[in-house]
Design a protein around this motif. Sequence first.
Motif: not given
Length: 430
Positions: A115-116, A234-240, A251-254
């Motif tokens: 995560l970044e 997460a691994n370069g892709s937005s969680v939002f 799901d991670a963003g929520a």
Amino acid sequence: MREVPALTIGSLVDMAGVARAKVMPAARTGVFEEIGAGVSPSWNVFCSDDRIAFTDSFSVVGDLRLRIDRSDLRDLGGGVSWAPATVHEQDGSTAAVCTRSALAAVVARLASDGLEARVGHEIEFTLFGDACGGEWSAYGLDAVVRHEDFLKDLLHNAERAQLHIEQVHAEYGPDQFEISIAPSAPVQAADLVVLARILISRTARAHGVAASFSPIPTLGGAGNGAHQHFSLTANGSSVFSGGSREHGMTDAGASALGGILAHLTEFTAVFASSPLSGLRLRPDNWSGAYVCWGLENREAALRFCAESPSNPHGANVEVKIIDPSANPYLATAAILGLSHIGIGNAAPLPAEIAVNPSTLTDVERHERGVTRVPTDLGEIVQKFNSSSVAKEIFGESIIEAMVSVKGAERKTFSQMDEATTVERLRYTWT
């Protein structure tokens, strides 16, 4: 006349959100970097009125070192440079009470799970010294034009110091402005908050006025916020964005939002706990006074900003309850730490609140799980001190220092009327 040597300033931000500093001649910058400047452990328990909330761990006994990194130096002009400092023990190890290092540790834990984060800050401030002569229009064109020389100089000084201000505008209250800082990595973003306040204050003085970053600079007037926007990948892709959940969340963003909301009241001590913060955290002040979230809802503690052609930085979340009395390192560490815990626990996301929460009845708010952000300092301190999640994110030393400071502030300012408190603390966070 003997020439005054150039200065190197190194500063930390304490538990009361106040920046405190040591200064060395520029020729001794290497010493500042390699050995550091000595400070008493009591620096960690200074209150907003400069009283000292001594504890067993933080007393007159012992010594710590403030150390800077030469690569962090920013040119303030006039032969003065500044850098953020980290706090170290005498043996060179990082002190457990160092708030900048606490944020770095949270960032490292995120990275270990792929995560970044990126964080952007909004800084509101109020000018004093008959700046507008009583004439002001909220968000007004005339308000900007009247202060164009100040604003031009501020942007020039920011460019020299490599502070990227994306926009500035007149705010709601008289002589109130807001700047938006371009998003960056979390620790650097918190550093830039301190830098921005230095530049705003220096530029204001050059124009014969003073800048206040107080949550309530005038009794009954508009409050100053210190909102933080953050995004996560997460691994370069937005969680939002790009997901199947509400407004494109994954799901991670929520779960990240769910994690923050589940523990938000335990961390009000970090976000908004000065003796003035409760006066700002009121419904219908756009301060996020309710524990809930909503798409572009400025009355919710968490305002979700979805991905769109008009959102240049992509989907992100604005944490609205933060005010300028917050330590920006701890506030960011709390946001990201709670997001990380929420993702790890698959925290549920409460239902969105798509209206102003104050328009709901008490019964409707209860049914939807919407509560008020606490404003009583006793309740705020108790929740923070008993929070196992706070201990997980910050460790015992920061908890001890914060609880002692906030407890002492409660004792002092509970005996002071609001008008006196506003006057006493107007320039505390400058």
